[in-house]
Structure formats: C-alpha cells, structure tokens
Design a protein around this motif. Structure first.
Motif, short mmCIF file in Angstrom:
data_model
loop_
_atom_site.label_atom_id
_atom_site.label_comp_id
_atom_site.label_asym_id
_atom_site.label_seq_id
_atom_site.Cartn_x
_atom_site.Cartn_y
_atom_site.Cartn_z
N MET A 1 0.84 -1.17 0.00
CA MET A 1 0.00 0.00 0.00
C MET A 1 0.89 1.24 0.00
SD MET A 1 -3.00 0.97 2.74
CE MET A 1 -4.37 0.17 1.98
N THR A 2 0.63 2.16 -0.89
CA THR A 2 1.40 3.40 -0.93
C THR A 2 0.90 4.36 0.15
OG1 THR A 2 -0.07 4.53 -2.47
CG2 THR A 2 1.68 3.16 -3.44
N ILE A 3 1.68 5.40 0.42
CA ILE A 3 1.24 6.41 1.38
C ILE A 3 -0.04 7.07 0.89
CG2 ILE A 3 1.81 8.65 2.39
CD1 ILE A 3 4.71 7.68 2.57
N ASP A 4 -0.12 7.34 -0.41
CA ASP A 4 -1.31 7.95 -0.98
C ASP A 4 -2.53 7.05 -0.76
OD1 ASP A 4 -2.41 10.21 -2.49
OD2 ASP A 4 -2.83 8.69 -4.02
N GLN A 5 -2.38 5.76 -1.01
CA GLN A 5 -3.49 4.81 -0.79
C GLN A 5 -3.86 4.76 0.69
OE1 GLN A 5 -1.56 1.42 -2.53
NE2 GLN A 5 -2.75 1.55 -4.42
N VAL A 24 -5.13 17.09 5.03
CA VAL A 24 -4.36 18.00 4.18
C VAL A 24 -3.08 18.43 4.89
CG1 VAL A 24 -4.37 20.24 3.01
CG2 VAL A 24 -6.40 18.77 2.91
N SER A 25 -3.18 18.74 6.18
CA SER A 25 -1.99 19.13 6.94
C SER A 25 -0.99 17.99 7.03
CB SER A 25 -2.38 19.57 8.36
OG SER A 25 -3.18 20.72 8.30
N LEU A 26 -1.48 16.77 7.22
CA LEU A 26 -0.58 15.62 7.28
C LEU A 26 0.14 15.42 5.96
CD1 LEU A 26 0.58 13.21 8.78
CD2 LEU A 26 -1.44 11.90 8.08
N ARG A 27 -0.58 15.52 4.84
CA ARG A 27 0.05 15.38 3.53
C ARG A 27 1.08 16.48 3.29
NH1 ARG A 27 -2.38 12.11 -0.31
NH2 ARG A 27 -4.30 11.13 0.36
N THR A 28 0.75 17.70 3.70
CA THR A 28 1.68 18.81 3.55
C THR A 28 2.95 18.56 4.35
OG1 THR A 28 -0.15 20.35 3.19
CG2 THR A 28 1.95 21.30 3.86
N LEU A 48 5.01 13.25 -3.95
CA LEU A 48 3.78 12.57 -3.56
C LEU A 48 2.68 13.16 -4.43
CD1 LEU A 48 4.00 12.69 0.33
CD2 LEU A 48 4.60 10.81 -1.19
N THR A 49 1.98 12.31 -5.13
CA THR A 49 0.94 12.81 -6.02
C THR A 49 -0.41 12.72 -5.34
OG1 THR A 49 0.68 10.65 -7.02
CG2 THR A 49 2.20 12.16 -8.10
N PHE A 50 -1.02 13.87 -5.16
CA PHE A 50 -2.36 13.95 -4.61
C PHE A 50 -2.88 15.35 -4.86
CE2 PHE A 50 0.50 15.27 -1.28
CZ PHE A 50 -0.10 16.41 -0.78
N SER A 51 -4.18 15.50 -4.72
CA SER A 51 -4.78 16.83 -4.83
C SER A 51 -5.52 17.11 -3.54
CB SER A 51 -5.72 16.88 -6.03
OG SER A 51 -6.87 16.09 -5.76
N ASP A 52 -5.96 18.33 -3.38
CA ASP A 52 -6.72 18.71 -2.19
C ASP A 52 -8.22 18.57 -2.43
OD1 ASP A 52 -4.36 19.25 -0.95
OD2 ASP A 52 -4.45 21.39 -1.28
#
Length: 63
Positions: A1-5, A24-28, A48-52
């Motif tokens: 499992m990736t971090i994004d998943q 969002v804060s954790l991803r930032t 890290l690929t993700f959107s808000d």
C-alpha cells in the motif's frame, strides 16, 4: 500500500477524524519532510501525487 493509498483509505480517514488529524496538513507535512530528506541527501525530491479535492467519503482524492 502506498502512502497515498493509505491516506485515502476509509479506515485510516476514520482514525484520523477520531484523532482530529487534518488529512491535508498531514500530507503537507509528509511532502515537506520528503523534500528536506532529499535535499539533505542531495537527491531529487520524492513527489507525492495527490490533490486537495475532498472525496465523498471525506478523504482526499489522489492524483
């Protein structure tokens, strides 16, 4: 499992909500840490690929 998943997993999101962790804060924070580690090791940054964009289950849509 990736971090994004992991960060988009409904169980993880429920736990973060219960612990009052802002996704969002954790991803930032994770993105910033990855950048600092890459700079310290003189390596290209890890992206890290993700959107808000909030998903219907309350998570963050990865991209």
């Amino acid at each position: 499992m990736t971090i994004d998943q992991l960060l988009n997993d409904p169980l993880t999101l429920a736990l973060m909500r219960a612990d009052r962790v802002d996704p969002v804060s954790l991803r930032t924070m994770l993105t910033g840490q990855a950048r600092r580690l890459a700079e310290a090791q003189d390596m290209p940054p890890i992206l890290l690929t993700f959107s808000d964009t909030v998903m219907p289950h309350g998570g963050i849509q990865g991209g």
